[in-house]
Design a protein around this motif. Sequence first.
Motif, PDB file in Angstrom:
ATOM      1  N   ASP A  14       0.863  -1.182   0.000  1.00 31.97           N
ATOM      2  CA  ASP A  14       0.000   0.000   0.000  1.00 31.97           C
ATOM      3  C   ASP A  14       0.899   1.232   0.000  1.00 31.97           C
ATOM      4  N   SER A  15       0.976   1.926  -1.124  1.00 33.52           N
ATOM      5  CA  SER A  15       1.904   3.055  -1.244  1.00 33.52           C
ATOM      6  C   SER A  15       1.447   4.268  -0.448  1.00 33.52           C
ATOM      7  N   LYS A  16       0.239   4.257   0.082  1.00 33.29           N
ATOM      8  CA  LYS A  16      -0.221   5.360   0.926  1.00 33.29           C
ATOM      9  C   LYS A  16       0.286   5.207   2.367  1.00 33.29           C
ATOM     10  N   LYS A  17       0.703   3.991   2.720  1.00 29.92           N
ATOM     11  CA  LYS A  17       1.177   3.730   4.081  1.00 29.92           C
ATOM     12  C   LYS A  17       2.696   3.907   4.121  1.00 29.92           C
ATOM     13  N   ILE A  18       3.127   4.853   4.910  1.00 27.46           N
ATOM     14  CA  ILE A  18       4.548   5.183   4.982  1.00 27.46           C
ATOM     15  C   ILE A  18       4.898   5.499   6.436  1.00 27.46           C
ATOM     16  N   LEU A  19       6.059   5.062   6.863  1.00 28.63           N
ATOM     17  CA  LEU A  19       6.606   5.445   8.161  1.00 28.63           C
ATOM     18  C   LEU A  19       7.647   6.533   7.946  1.00 28.63           C
ATOM     19  N   PHE A  20       7.575   7.585   8.761  1.00 25.35           N
ATOM     20  CA  PHE A  20       8.560   8.663   8.700  1.00 25.35           C
ATOM     21  C   PHE A  20       9.367   8.665  10.002  1.00 25.35           C
ATOM     22  N   HIS A  21      10.692   8.656   9.864  1.00 24.38           N
ATOM     23  CA  HIS A  21      11.577   8.572  11.025  1.00 24.38           C
ATOM     24  C   HIS A  21      12.290   9.898  11.222  1.00 24.38           C
ATOM     25  N   GLY A  22      12.261  10.418  12.436  1.00 18.27           N
ATOM     26  CA  GLY A  22      12.912  11.697  12.693  1.00 18.27           C
ATOM     27  C   GLY A  22      12.980  11.998  14.175  1.00 18.27           C
ATOM     28  N   GLY A  23      13.294  13.263  14.460  1.00 13.66           N
ATOM     29  CA  GLY A  23      13.350  13.702  15.853  1.00 13.66           C
ATOM     30  C   GLY A  23      14.405  12.990  16.665  1.00 13.66           C
ATOM     31  N   ASP A  24      15.517  12.607  16.031  1.00 10.12           N
ATOM     32  CA  ASP A  24      16.525  11.821  16.747  1.00 10.12           C
ATOM     33  C   ASP A  24      17.237  12.651  17.805  1.00 10.12           C
ATOM     34  N   GLU A  25      17.459  12.018  18.948  1.00  4.56           N
ATOM     35  CA  GLU A  25      18.305  12.571  20.002  1.00  4.56           C
ATOM     36  C   GLU A  25      19.473  11.616  20.161  1.00  4.56           C
ATOM     37  N   CYS A  26      20.666  12.137  20.027  1.00  4.04           N
ATOM     38  CA  CYS A  26      21.847  11.273  19.966  1.00  4.04           C
ATOM     39  C   CYS A  26      22.776  11.551  21.134  1.00  4.04           C
ATOM     40  N   SER A  27      23.373  10.486  21.645  1.00  8.18           N
ATOM     41  CA  SER A  27      24.465  10.598  22.608  1.00  8.18           C
ATOM     42  C   SER A  27      25.540   9.639  22.136  1.00  8.18           C
ATOM     43  N   ASP A  28      26.718  10.192  21.860  1.00  6.23           N
ATOM     44  CA  ASP A  28      27.801   9.411  21.292  1.00  6.23           C
ATOM     45  C   ASP A  28      27.324   8.704  20.035  1.00  6.23           C
ATOM     46  N   PHE A  29      27.422   7.369  19.993  1.00  4.08           N
ATOM     47  CA  PHE A  29      27.104   6.637  18.775  1.00  4.08           C
ATOM     48  C   PHE A  29      25.644   6.214  18.718  1.00  4.08           C
ATOM     49  N   LEU A  30      24.863   6.545  19.735  1.00  2.27           N
ATOM     50  CA  LEU A  30      23.520   6.008  19.842  1.00  2.27           C
ATOM     51  C   LEU A  30      22.485   7.091  19.594  1.00  2.27           C
ATOM     52  N   CYS A  31      21.553   6.832  18.693  1.00  2.96           N
ATOM     53  CA  CYS A  31      20.468   7.762  18.411  1.00  2.96           C
ATOM     54  C   CYS A  31      19.131   7.066  18.661  1.00  2.96           C
ATOM     55  N   LEU A  32      18.270   7.735  19.382  1.00  2.00           N
ATOM     56  CA  LEU A  32      16.894   7.286  19.564  1.00  2.00           C
ATOM     57  C   LEU A  32      15.984   8.412  19.107  1.00  2.00           C
ATOM     58  N   GLY A  33      14.957   8.061  18.363  1.00  2.00           N
ATOM     59  CA  GLY A  33      14.071   9.095  17.837  1.00  2.00           C
ATOM     60  C   GLY A  33      12.624   8.676  17.869  1.00  2.00           C
ATOM     61  N   LYS A  34      11.852   9.323  17.018  1.00  2.00           N
ATOM     62  CA  LYS A  34      10.416   9.055  16.929  1.00  2.00           C
ATOM     63  C   LYS A  34      10.082   8.623  15.501  1.00  2.00           C
ATOM     64  N   THR A  35       9.010   7.878  15.389  1.00  2.00           N
ATOM     65  CA  THR A  35       8.498   7.499  14.077  1.00  2.00           C
ATOM     66  C   THR A  35       7.026   7.879  14.007  1.00  2.00           C
ATOM     67  N   TRP A  36       6.660   8.512  12.897  1.00  2.00           N
ATOM     68  CA  TRP A  36       5.267   8.840  12.624  1.00  2.00           C
ATOM     69  C   TRP A  36       4.770   7.950  11.479  1.00  2.00           C
ATOM     70  N   TYR A  37       3.461   7.844  11.353  1.00  2.00           N
ATOM     71  CA  TYR A  37       2.924   7.037  10.263  1.00  2.00           C
ATOM     72  C   TYR A  37       1.813   7.793   9.550  1.00  2.00           C
ATOM     73  N   THR A  38       1.647   7.449   8.299  1.00  2.00           N
ATOM     74  CA  THR A  38       0.529   7.966   7.524  1.00  2.00           C
ATOM     75  C   THR A  38      -0.134   6.804   6.800  1.00  2.00           C
ATOM     76  N   GLU A  39      -1.430   6.861   6.663  1.00  8.02           N
ATOM     77  CA  GLU A  39      -2.186   5.869   5.888  1.00  8.02           C
ATOM     78  C   GLU A  39      -2.798   6.490   4.640  1.00  8.02           C
ATOM     79  N   ASP A  40      -2.515   7.796   4.440  1.00  8.31           N
ATOM     80  CA  ASP A  40      -3.127   8.490   3.313  1.00  8.31           C
ATOM     81  C   ASP A  40      -2.112   9.328   2.543  1.00  8.31           C
ATOM     82  N   GLY A  41      -0.875   8.850   2.502  1.00  8.31           N
ATOM     83  CA  GLY A  41       0.143   9.552   1.725  1.00  8.31           C
ATOM     84  C   GLY A  41       0.481  10.925   2.262  1.00  8.31           C
ATOM     85  N   PHE A  42       0.534  11.048   3.578  1.00  8.35           N
ATOM     86  CA  PHE A  42       0.940  12.270   4.282  1.00  8.35           C
ATOM     87  C   PHE A  42      -0.095  13.389   4.234  1.00  8.35           C
TER      88      PHE A  42
END
Length: 1468
Positions: free
Chosen positions: A135-163
Amino acid sequence: MRFLKGILLPALLVAIGPASAKDKKGPELETKAFETRTQNLFYFDDSEIVLVTEPLKGTIWRSEDAGKEWNPVKDIPDNKALGVLKNPFDNKVAIVFGGDSTHWITYDQGESWTAFDTDGAIALGGSPVSFHAKDSKKILFHGGDECSDFLCLGKTWYTEDGFKTTKLLRGDRKMCIWAKSTDLFLANDEGKHDDRVLCIVKGKYSRLVKDFKMVISDNFFDDEEEPVMSAGRTVSGISNMAAVKGYIVAAAKAPGSAELALYVTDDTITWHRAEFGDHKVEEDAYTILESTNYSVQVDVNTNKWASVGALFTSNSNGTYFTKNIDHTNRDREGYVDFEKISNIQGIVLVNVVKNWEEVEKSWAVKKIASQISFDDGRTFENLKVDDKDLHLHSVTNLRNSGRVFSSPAPGIVMGVGNTGEYLKPYGEGDLYVSDDAGLTWKLALKEAHKYEFGDAGSVLVAVFDEGETDKIYYSLKHGRPDTWEKFDMGFKFKAFELTTIPDSTSLQFILTGIRRGKDNDAEHFISSLDFSALHEGKCKKNDFINWNARVDDDGKPICVMGQEQSFRRRKWDADCFVDEEFKDPVPVFKKCECTERDFECDFNFVPEWDGDKKKCVPSGALTAPEGECEGDQKTYTGSSGWRLIPGNMCEGGVKKDKPEERQCSDTKVPPSSGDITQKITQFKGQGFREHFYLERGGVAHEKDETIVALTSEREAWVTHDHGKSWKKLVDDDIVAIYPHQYNNDYVYLITATNKVYYSEDRALEKVMKHFDAPTAPNTQMLQIMGFHPQQEDWLIWIGAEDCKAGQDGCHSTASVSTKNGQEWKALTTFVKKCQFMWREDGRQVNEKLVFCEQYAKENPDEPLQLVASEDWFEHKDIRFNDVVEFATMSEFIIVASKTEDRKSLKLDASLDGKVFADAKFPPKFNVDHQQAYTVLDSSTHSIFLHVTVNPAREQEYGTIIKSNSNGTSYVLSINDVNRNTAGYVDFEKMQGIEGVALVNVIANREAVDGGAKKQMKSKITHNDGADWAFLAPPAKDSDGKKYDCSGDLSKCSLHLHGYTERGDPRETFSSPTAVGLMMGVGNVGETLSLYDEGSTFLTRDAGINWIEIKKGPYMYEFGDQGSVIVIVRKNEDTDHVYYSVDEGRTPFQLHRFSDHAVRIDSITTVPSDTSLNFLLWGKDKKGPITVNLDFSGKFDRICDLDEENPEAGDYDIWIPGHPSQENNCLFGHVAEYHRKKETSTDCLNGKKIDHLHNIARNCSCTRRDFECDYNFERQPSGECTLIQGLSVPDPIQACKDNPKLREYWAVTGYRRIPLSTCQDGKEMDHTSQVLPCPGWEGEYEKKHGISGFGLFLAIVLPILAAAGVGYWVWANWDGKFGRIRLGDGAPSFDSNSPWISWPVAAISALVAVVVAIPMVIGSAWRAVSSRMGGGYGGRTFTSRSSFARGGDYAVVDPDEGELLGEDSDEEV
């Protein structure tokens, strides 16, 4: 990110207008100039629409005619585009990413673009989006990373209607993917799992990689669950995952090892651990390759320095991997010289390293050879040009986009290389071609060329790739010799890329490069080459042949997956074009007869090899079909052990999957024997000098329980079965054993020379490796080896130079190796200690940062300086000029130094190794050179420090003070705490539960000050030192009798012998995995009596209630995470132990292990207390012995644990509490732990359990969540009052310390305990006035108004400890807080040889001494002498707590058991 690669390239000049040229004898040419270099050119599949990025201008260009004309995308503003990604599953969809939060998506191949905004900037690593395969309308977007040294943790958003709309999917994630991330995964589930998402997220209360977990959700994380992956349990330490064809592969890492476990699934429900036989997979040392529809292919690095691997192919469910070929060529980034020939099953091209032994030993230049397989990697052969071997450059030397050798054009393969013995540099290569899928090769063109395939192989195009040219070459005859034509481009250029549509069916090609423009300036260009201008006719039926894709030496078709494969292909000499654009070649299949190769092991069966013959044997008890094996039935018809590989199309022939008759007895698990077994081993000598557990990581593929031991005869021994059998490691004399501090697999054996033996796999190899250290080990009582927490091959060696008998000048010298001792670089000289400063749980610190204590002017008579370097001492920085010692303790770096007048000591603390702050001790605490302080612990985000008040010999005691969360401000915790001459303090944190600690205090302080003998009482805290209480005694003793005293706890309580009285200071009360359990030796009464008069006590609720289990002093050990407790008599000869399998609820049972009494010195088990094996260390009349006790026969099954329904199986939920609180709130929350049910004594815990189930809730704040602030002291009533004569600290200092702070609270006298997560309620640190920081008065007025309404939380000092819990604390502390004892004169020691053992009591003659006491996890306390005296010798034995409690490992801790300073001056 691949699509951003062009951003950093320099701009080159201004474009000139488009050019065109036509040549009747060649292709039609259209050229467009660009101002800067273009990147990431791609076609939308099955179209002539092309997009390209001009990164330096932030512009996306689009062509609708395969590159002839170009126009900027009109919907995207200039200078906004970073790059573009196309959807690999929908040829109409692509996304352009902007530099901020605005991005664009197209659903019509770039004709129009729709802008959308995201809440976070794009992810810093990996792809910023994940596409759904269905389903090309379903996409995960990854961003908002907070990094310390080599490690990054962030947030993922989703869309079911092509953003059109986006919603937050999950925070605190490392990565997320759709389950349907490939078109083959769950392809036939009819939409059932269309919304399923898998994420790797941080642990419950930890950002450390070892606690990362996988979670799966079908409703966008309204709820989630962890998949069961191994032995019925979830797996922690998940570090990465990838979707490959019909599989998802996840990698898990355990602490203390670089080894990884790969788990594979084809449905996200059932996971299998991938087995690689004798090979193990390590982090950053494996590559998942382009795989088939029916197997996963992985290349495993077999030598970290040489970048040489081994290629493995799995069975159909990814469980068992078989090696295809050794010594594959890899590069440092993990790219592997491997390619499957496109569109043809079973043909693989690889490059191998012929001189791999030479490369692995001495890093010689690789001699690379190419090989090809036509049978799916079962056999390989050389590539041939006539009778010469051909070698081709592959993936590790990419020169063009797309695949290296092949395209969908059937059987046409090209490559750059040379004939001869091995591969030469690219510039010495020529272009070769094969039109039979690599079976035979011909020279196509001299020199190296980029190349591309078109018109289903009818047109081959090449362009010179070693510099400038003005021509391209093309062949219409399969590239055969003498069929190549030249085409003059009309200008000189350097080619960057030559490409065409992905299915290679077009007659149009695109060339990008750089050329000279107007005024001789460089300009970038894109040219379109259209070969339809050659006007060849369209091929007819007679112009095609049926071409077999795979043939053997006799030209007969080869079967792969039960079928032959052939293609309709144009004859090589036909004068026509196929001209069927966008029509992919379709293979024709013919079924084959089944052979043994078409079968694999069935479920519940595993492969076993008898020479070259493969068998499939049951992996455990089989499951009979329903209705079978009932009553007296003896046999049933079941699986043969084999199954046809799923997807295999063979017919007839061999029938290995034919059902066969099996015994019903095979379906039953044999009952456990109920027996405890024992094995006694005799050794030579006087005893054991030291021994260490090398506990395997939780994901290790071996099942060993390894111990290395050093005897008094300098013999090093190893056992891999917990002492049942032993093997001598080397013939040379060994003076010390150094296990790697951070990697359980590494161990080093030190000789008296510069020869060092070592192992990288827990000494499992038959022969130990060795290297030469730069110097012989030092004999100056300095630690010899130091280890890096992240880079296991980085070592520091402190040796000695100029040490000739009868001569002065012997001094220490420090060196560093980044190749595990194979190469060394000198650091500096005249040092006392050097240490890597990087910490996973620390702040941003350069990986190469090293601190050394070095004598000023390289003169031992000068003061010590603390020097730092980030470039191996090419440059250095002096941090402190008159230092006594430094230590790393969890996230803290603490430095003890002397004041300018050298009459007292001061402490500085840092979180990043750069900014140090003075430690503010409570008022009236002046530490001078006649006193000392000991750093006890920092596992709960604050430092406990013992300040010696009375330093007189055998009368030592002091006060414990506790820091804030950055280690700079201290408040009083408890007075009169006992200490001994060696510097050990009767203070111990309970492992596995947060905030519980025990101390022994002096009951007769005034009499002791007058010279009287100490009388001691035990106290316990349940809130991290804010409150202390006496231990409540049991109601009755072990004989059921009442004690002689009762009533007031100040007159009648339980007292336990602590660190200062233990024969081995490494023994601890508790275990990291036996949650809530503690044991100790002591007595009930008014004060603590003699050790030999004591009894042995046990608590199951973290010290609230105690029982006496045996009269007399016993040594004890926990096994299987508390399922088994074993005790053995101390200070008496014995022939038996006692044990319990129900946490001591019923009387301990006797087990006799010997036919005669022996003296037992110690009892040990693995550091994590997860084993059912125990080892007794002792002596009989003949000499040292070990006794293995194996309790595995006591259990029939593994306990059932379901995190979703935790009380349904063999576990209860246990909530620890405070003895004077009713709501079970500790540190502002209610924690829930898994504890085995009383009735589940027939099952074992097995694999280590995350005992912390959940934080049920946060609580309202109460007085117990606060402690007294600086300059305030606790009154008997519990109130904090200002110390008489002192003023209230200036609260505005908080604004100066934290420039981002906008307002602060007036001082109340209370501060929150760093561990507390309480909310609202009685916030005792916030009951005074809130005030604005300077410069924020205006915002303050807007926020608070005239009435000051709406006071919001403003933190005076940063508190870092939210949501930490006990299990998290012990599991994440690496034991880096050795106890620093400062001051304190003491008698000198006498030693005849630098190689002997120095007893603990002799660590003195010092103005300052470090004493390490393992607290929360008791990290491998080595006898102080064994880590100071050049590591030589040590105690006569080591015991339970020498093996990293909760740190999973026996480590050599540079902060534990260290000399602080050997000053002999009258001044400090």
